[in-house]
Design a protein around this motif. Structure first.
Motif, PDB file in Angstrom:
ATOM      1  N   THR A 108      -4.334 -12.764   6.812  1.00 20.56           N
ATOM      2  CA  THR A 108      -4.332 -12.491   5.385  1.00 20.56           C
ATOM      3  C   THR A 108      -5.496 -11.557   5.081  1.00 20.56           C
ATOM      4  O   THR A 108      -6.380 -11.337   5.923  1.00 20.56           O
ATOM      5  CB  THR A 108      -4.483 -13.772   4.561  1.00 20.56           C
ATOM      6  OG1 THR A 108      -5.800 -14.320   4.785  1.00 20.56           O
ATOM      7  CG2 THR A 108      -3.433 -14.808   4.953  1.00 20.56           C
ATOM      8  N   LEU A 109      -5.508 -11.016   3.873  1.00 17.53           N
ATOM      9  CA  LEU A 109      -6.627 -10.180   3.460  1.00 17.53           C
ATOM     10  C   LEU A 109      -7.924 -10.979   3.520  1.00 17.53           C
ATOM     11  O   LEU A 109      -8.969 -10.475   3.959  1.00 17.53           O
ATOM     12  CB  LEU A 109      -6.391  -9.665   2.036  1.00 17.53           C
ATOM     13  CG  LEU A 109      -7.475  -8.761   1.460  1.00 17.53           C
ATOM     14  CD1 LEU A 109      -7.582  -7.460   2.253  1.00 17.53           C
ATOM     15  CD2 LEU A 109      -7.193  -8.462  -0.013  1.00 17.53           C
ATOM     16  N   ARG A 110      -7.865 -12.231   3.157  1.00 15.96           N
ATOM     17  CA  ARG A 110      -9.058 -13.085   3.147  1.00 15.96           C
ATOM     18  C   ARG A 110      -9.584 -13.334   4.559  1.00 15.96           C
ATOM     19  O   ARG A 110     -10.795 -13.443   4.765  1.00 15.96           O
ATOM     20  CB  ARG A 110      -8.721 -14.419   2.454  1.00 15.96           C
ATOM     21  CG  ARG A 110      -8.486 -14.224   0.960  1.00 15.96           C
ATOM     22  CD  ARG A 110      -7.391 -15.129   0.413  1.00 15.96           C
ATOM     23  NE  ARG A 110      -6.932 -14.632  -0.867  1.00 15.96           N
ATOM     24  CZ  ARG A 110      -7.394 -15.068  -2.036  1.00 15.96           C
ATOM     25  NH1 ARG A 110      -8.287 -16.033  -2.069  1.00 15.96           N
ATOM     26  NH2 ARG A 110      -6.961 -14.544  -3.148  1.00 15.96           N
ATOM     27  N   ASP A 111      -8.664 -13.424   5.517  1.00 21.82           N
ATOM     28  CA  ASP A 111      -9.099 -13.578   6.912  1.00 21.82           C
ATOM     29  C   ASP A 111      -9.947 -12.387   7.343  1.00 21.82           C
ATOM     30  O   ASP A 111     -10.988 -12.548   7.991  1.00 21.82           O
ATOM     31  CB  ASP A 111      -7.891 -13.684   7.845  1.00 21.82           C
ATOM     32  CG  ASP A 111      -7.085 -14.955   7.646  1.00 21.82           C
ATOM     33  OD1 ASP A 111      -7.681 -15.963   7.217  1.00 21.82           O
ATOM     34  OD2 ASP A 111      -5.869 -14.930   7.913  1.00 21.82           O
ATOM     35  N   LEU A 112      -9.501 -11.185   6.995  1.00 20.09           N
ATOM     36  CA  LEU A 112     -10.195  -9.978   7.433  1.00 20.09           C
ATOM     37  C   LEU A 112     -11.500  -9.781   6.672  1.00 20.09           C
ATOM     38  O   LEU A 112     -12.493  -9.332   7.243  1.00 20.09           O
ATOM     39  CB  LEU A 112      -9.284  -8.762   7.260  1.00 20.09           C
ATOM     40  CG  LEU A 112      -7.984  -8.803   8.073  1.00 20.09           C
ATOM     41  CD1 LEU A 112      -7.159  -7.553   7.815  1.00 20.09           C
ATOM     42  CD2 LEU A 112      -8.276  -8.954   9.558  1.00 20.09           C
ATOM     43  N   ILE A 113     -11.516 -10.136   5.392  1.00 22.16           N
ATOM     44  CA  ILE A 113     -12.767 -10.090   4.633  1.00 22.16           C
ATOM     45  C   ILE A 113     -13.774 -11.050   5.252  1.00 22.16           C
ATOM     46  O   ILE A 113     -14.964 -10.748   5.375  1.00 22.16           O
ATOM     47  CB  ILE A 113     -12.515 -10.431   3.152  1.00 22.16           C
ATOM     48  CG1 ILE A 113     -11.749  -9.291   2.475  1.00 22.16           C
ATOM     49  CG2 ILE A 113     -13.837 -10.687   2.419  1.00 22.16           C
ATOM     50  CD1 ILE A 113     -11.285  -9.613   1.070  1.00 22.16           C
ATOM     51  N   GLY A 114     -13.276 -12.222   5.678  1.00 23.23           N
ATOM     52  CA  GLY A 114     -14.152 -13.203   6.324  1.00 23.23           C
ATOM     53  C   GLY A 114     -14.750 -12.717   7.628  1.00 23.23           C
ATOM     54  O   GLY A 114     -15.793 -13.209   8.076  1.00 23.23           O
ATOM     55  N   ASP A 167      -6.003 -10.238  -4.634  1.00 22.89           N
ATOM     56  CA  ASP A 167      -5.852  -9.344  -3.484  1.00 22.89           C
ATOM     57  C   ASP A 167      -5.483  -7.934  -3.942  1.00 22.89           C
ATOM     58  O   ASP A 167      -5.970  -6.939  -3.390  1.00 22.89           O
ATOM     59  CB  ASP A 167      -4.768  -9.865  -2.547  1.00 22.89           C
ATOM     60  CG  ASP A 167      -5.197 -11.106  -1.771  1.00 22.89           C
ATOM     61  OD1 ASP A 167      -6.362 -11.533  -1.928  1.00 22.89           O
ATOM     62  OD2 ASP A 167      -4.367 -11.637  -1.008  1.00 22.89           O
ATOM     63  N   ARG A 168      -4.603  -7.850  -4.918  1.00 26.83           N
ATOM     64  CA  ARG A 168      -4.182  -6.546  -5.434  1.00 26.83           C
ATOM     65  C   ARG A 168      -5.377  -5.749  -5.937  1.00 26.83           C
ATOM     66  O   ARG A 168      -5.522  -4.548  -5.651  1.00 26.83           O
ATOM     67  CB  ARG A 168      -3.160  -6.735  -6.559  1.00 26.83           C
ATOM     68  CG  ARG A 168      -2.669  -5.430  -7.182  1.00 26.83           C
ATOM     69  CD  ARG A 168      -1.858  -5.688  -8.444  1.00 26.83           C
ATOM     70  NE  ARG A 168      -2.619  -6.393  -9.471  1.00 26.83           N
ATOM     71  CZ  ARG A 168      -3.539  -5.814 -10.220  1.00 26.83           C
ATOM     72  NH1 ARG A 168      -3.834  -4.530 -10.076  1.00 26.83           N
ATOM     73  NH2 ARG A 168      -4.169  -6.512 -11.150  1.00 26.83           N
ATOM     74  N   GLN A 169      -6.250  -6.405  -6.681  1.00 27.98           N
ATOM     75  CA  GLN A 169      -7.424  -5.722  -7.202  1.00 27.98           C
ATOM     76  C   GLN A 169      -8.373  -5.305  -6.084  1.00 27.98           C
ATOM     77  O   GLN A 169      -8.942  -4.207  -6.109  1.00 27.98           O
ATOM     78  CB  GLN A 169      -8.152  -6.627  -8.194  1.00 27.98           C
ATOM     79  CG  GLN A 169      -7.363  -6.924  -9.459  1.00 27.98           C
ATOM     80  CD  GLN A 169      -8.115  -7.843 -10.390  1.00 27.98           C
ATOM     81  OE1 GLN A 169      -9.206  -7.527 -10.848  1.00 27.98           O
ATOM     82  NE2 GLN A 169      -7.542  -9.010 -10.674  1.00 27.98           N
ATOM     83  N   VAL A 204       0.844  -1.205   0.000  1.00 24.07           N
ATOM     84  CA  VAL A 204       0.000   0.000   0.000  1.00 24.07           C
ATOM     85  C   VAL A 204       0.879   1.255   0.000  1.00 24.07           C
ATOM     86  O   VAL A 204       0.605   2.215  -0.724  1.00 24.07           O
ATOM     87  CB  VAL A 204      -0.974  -0.005   1.192  1.00 24.07           C
ATOM     88  CG1 VAL A 204      -1.618   1.369   1.379  1.00 24.07           C
ATOM     89  CG2 VAL A 204      -2.070  -1.048   0.983  1.00 24.07           C
ATOM     90  N   PHE A 205       1.938   1.250   0.796  1.00 19.26           N
ATOM     91  CA  PHE A 205       2.864   2.391   0.791  1.00 19.26           C
ATOM     92  C   PHE A 205       3.433   2.608  -0.604  1.00 19.26           C
ATOM     93  O   PHE A 205       3.532   3.748  -1.101  1.00 19.26           O
ATOM     94  CB  PHE A 205       3.956   2.178   1.853  1.00 19.26           C
ATOM     95  CG  PHE A 205       5.372   2.412   1.407  1.00 19.26           C
ATOM     96  CD1 PHE A 205       5.788   3.643   0.929  1.00 19.26           C
ATOM     97  CD2 PHE A 205       6.318   1.382   1.468  1.00 19.26           C
ATOM     98  CE1 PHE A 205       7.110   3.856   0.516  1.00 19.26           C
ATOM     99  CE2 PHE A 205       7.623   1.583   1.063  1.00 19.26           C
ATOM    100  CZ  PHE A 205       8.018   2.819   0.578  1.00 19.26           C
ATOM    101  N   GLN A 206       3.822   1.531  -1.265  1.00 22.55           N
ATOM    102  CA  GLN A 206       4.406   1.646  -2.591  1.00 22.55           C
ATOM    103  C   GLN A 206       3.371   2.090  -3.623  1.00 22.55           C
ATOM    104  O   GLN A 206       3.698   2.790  -4.586  1.00 22.55           O
ATOM    105  CB  GLN A 206       5.047   0.315  -2.978  1.00 22.55           C
ATOM    106  CG  GLN A 206       6.274   0.002  -2.130  1.00 22.55           C
ATOM    107  CD  GLN A 206       6.728  -1.435  -2.221  1.00 22.55           C
ATOM    108  OE1 GLN A 206       7.612  -1.752  -2.991  1.00 22.55           O
ATOM    109  NE2 GLN A 206       6.139  -2.306  -1.417  1.00 22.55           N
ATOM    110  N   ASP A 207       2.120   1.703  -3.414  1.00 25.61           N
ATOM    111  CA  ASP A 207       1.052   2.133  -4.316  1.00 25.61           C
ATOM    112  C   ASP A 207       0.792   3.633  -4.157  1.00 25.61           C
ATOM    113  O   ASP A 207       0.588   4.346  -5.147  1.00 25.61           O
ATOM    114  CB  ASP A 207      -0.221   1.346  -4.028  1.00 25.61           C
ATOM    115  CG  ASP A 207      -1.327   1.641  -5.030  1.00 25.61           C
ATOM    116  OD1 ASP A 207      -1.129   1.342  -6.227  1.00 25.61           O
ATOM    117  OD2 ASP A 207      -2.382   2.167  -4.615  1.00 25.61           O
ATOM    118  N   ILE A 208       0.808   4.123  -2.927  1.00 27.87           N
ATOM    119  CA  ILE A 208       0.621   5.556  -2.695  1.00 27.87           C
ATOM    120  C   ILE A 208       1.785   6.338  -3.299  1.00 27.87           C
ATOM    121  O   ILE A 208       1.600   7.412  -3.885  1.00 27.87           O
ATOM    122  CB  ILE A 208       0.456   5.833  -1.186  1.00 27.87           C
ATOM    123  CG1 ILE A 208      -0.942   5.361  -0.746  1.00 27.87           C
ATOM    124  CG2 ILE A 208       0.661   7.309  -0.860  1.00 27.87           C
ATOM    125  CD1 ILE A 208      -1.202   5.475   0.716  1.00 27.87           C
TER     126      ILE A 208
END
Length: 498
Positions: free
Chosen positions: A278-284, A101-103, A47-51
């Motif tokens: 993971t991102l999926r854990d938090l979405i869950g 995840d990126r998307q 995320v830092f690198q994307d910003i």
């Protein structure tokens, strides 16, 4: 273009950024080692690198970013063997998961994404060059970099080389500063491990040579920015510098930007503590990817981010507050006219968030600037002082800010369903999330009672618990048409008549 300042790890200070080419920035990003699903610590760095890339583009630069995917190293081989799969089949699944995840996190795709195993021939050539120049030597079928010969070794991590033992070697991809010694460039073939037949002999590359080869192949022997997590400074990035500059005789990277660690409830992430998410854990658990992105961006990249679920809940509420303000700007009717004071307030917020990001990507100050504007805008609206002519300036500042933070527009519901990470509308029973009948819908455009408003808020909360955000947004819109504005806060959902 504004003057930009970044903390350069190589210089050990904040420096003004001057790319090699006036309007073009070349960036190399250490991507994921694809031995499993990426966790939130990885995504804090991404995320830092994307910003960074978004803000450079916002400033008018053309960005050429290369991201590698490490699909051969100690961990990928170990896990592929445990799963009984070929290295390619095993890593393919996690590369696909990473792209999903990126998307979901609204991470822009770098211009060039490369896999280490597609560049074996290039790695062999670089090792041969190092051997010809006396920086590499062969031992028991493997090739090592002669650290003692490279006089600048340690200039990035500032390690003490006084205790280095000449001829001592390390074969592991990852090791700490106590193990400064000749590092492996090419590993001799071992039973049970994938290998390539090359002029160096059968074997596979070491981790460090991979990034040197892929970065220079696509960005040139000297480029502008190399970014990654602070945990990569030593040995990985230190070794990249040594082998690259030894081979070319030129400076490798001009600016090194490193993001700090993410900890969970003040503790380092570890499987033994059960705090690796993971991102999926938090979405869950019912959290939107945009709220997760907001939290990961909320602390400046050079400060440690302490991840807590309370903090994630606050991030969720902050995103809702921004969206509610945007919704009012788009939908609410205001008296005709324009006030110079409010016009200047929107312009000042824009200058403040731009200045904050130009000063070493100070995301917390950039967030403060936009929320000050939201507060003043909401106050003016509530007091009847916001005029229709002020709408465009506030929308413009908000849109410019969101070009970088990318949390305002919530389109992740479609993606969640597309990737099978949330229930479809058909899978959520009407008993759990009631849908209003025709009579109830008619009531929404008339005067609503307090009891009806509270009932609809409860219905919206039930929809959101089931991650049916589309239905939740629909209820919010229907209430707005009935003259009721919702605002999600840490304490719960508040409402007021407008």
């Amino acid at each position: 273009m504004m003057a930009l300042r970044f903390y350069n790890t190589l210089a050990g200070k904040v420096e003004e950024f001057q790319p090699l080419e006036d309007k073009r920035v070349r960036i190399y990003t250490c991507g994921l080692t694809v031995y499993g699903y990426a966790h939130i610590g990885n995504y804090r760095s991404f995320v830092f690198q994307d910003i960074l890339r978004r803000f450079l583009k916002y400033q008018g630069y053309e960005v050429v970013q290369v991201m590698n995917l490490t699909d051969v190293d100690d961990k990928t081989i170990r896990n592929a063997n445990a799963a009984g799969l070929s290295l390619r089949d095993y890593t393919d699944r996690f590369i696909e998961a990473f792209d999903i995840d990126r998307q979901l996190l609204n991470l822009e795709k770098p211009e060039i994404v490369v896999r280490a195993t597609d560049h074996i021939d290039d790695m062999v050539k670089l090792i041969q060059t190092l051997e010809q120049k006396g920086y590499a030597y062969k031992s028991e079928g493997s090739y090592y970099f002669r650290v003692e010969k490279f006089s600048d070794y340690g200039k990035l991590s500032r390690i003490d080389l006084s205790g280095i033992r000449a001829g001592a070697r390390v074969d592991a991809d990852e090791y700490d500063k106590a193990n400064v010694r000749d590092f492996v460039l090419w590993k001799a073939a071992k039973e049970g491990e994938p290998f390539w037949d090359t002029p160096l002999g059968p074997g596979r590359p070491g981790w460090h040579i991979e990034c040197s080869v892929m970065s220079m192949k696509y960005l040139g022997e000297t480029f502008d920015i190399h970014s990654g997590g602070v945990d990569l400074v030593f040995p990985h990035h230190e070794n990249e510098i040594a082998q690259s500059e030894a081979a070319t005789g030129k400076p490798f990277v001009r600016y090194w930007l490193h993001g700090e660690h993410l900890v969970v409830n003040g503790k380092k992430m570890s499987k033994s503590l059960g705090n690796v998410y993971t991102l999926r854990d938090l979405i869950g658990k019912g959290y939107r990817p945009t709220a997760i992105r907001y939290l990961l961006a909320s602390v400046p990249y050079r400060s440690i981010l302490n991840f807590t679920f309370d903090g994630l809940h606050q991030a969720k509420q902050s995103v809702e507050r921004l969206r509610n303000f945007h919704f009012r700007l788009m939908k609410e009717e205001f008296p005709a006219g324009r006030t110079a004071e409010l016009e200047e307030r929107a312009a000042a917020a824009r200058r403040k968030f731009e200045d904050a990001l130009a000063d070493n990507l100070n995301t917390s100050e950039a967030l403060a600037a936009i929320f000050d504007m939201v507060h003043e805008g909401n106050t003016a609206m509530d007091q009847g002082k916001f005029l229709d002519g002020n709408r465009a300036a506030f929308l413009d500042t908000l849109a410019r800010w969101d070009q970088i933070f990318a949390v305002l527009e919530d389109n992740d519901q479609v993606k969640l369903r597309q990737f099978g990470l949330v229930k479809s509308e058909q899978e959520v029973s009407s008993e759990e999330v009631p849908v209003p009948n025709g009579e109830a819908k008619k009531m929404l455009v008339e005067t609503l009672s307090d009891e009806e408003i509270e009932r609809r808020i409860t219905e919206r909360e039930a929809a959101r618990r089931h991650r049916d955000f589309k239905r939740g947004d629909q209820i919010r819109d229907e209430l707005f048409k009935g003259g009721v504005l919702l605002e999600d806060t840490k304490a719960g959902t508040r409402w007021k008549r407008i």
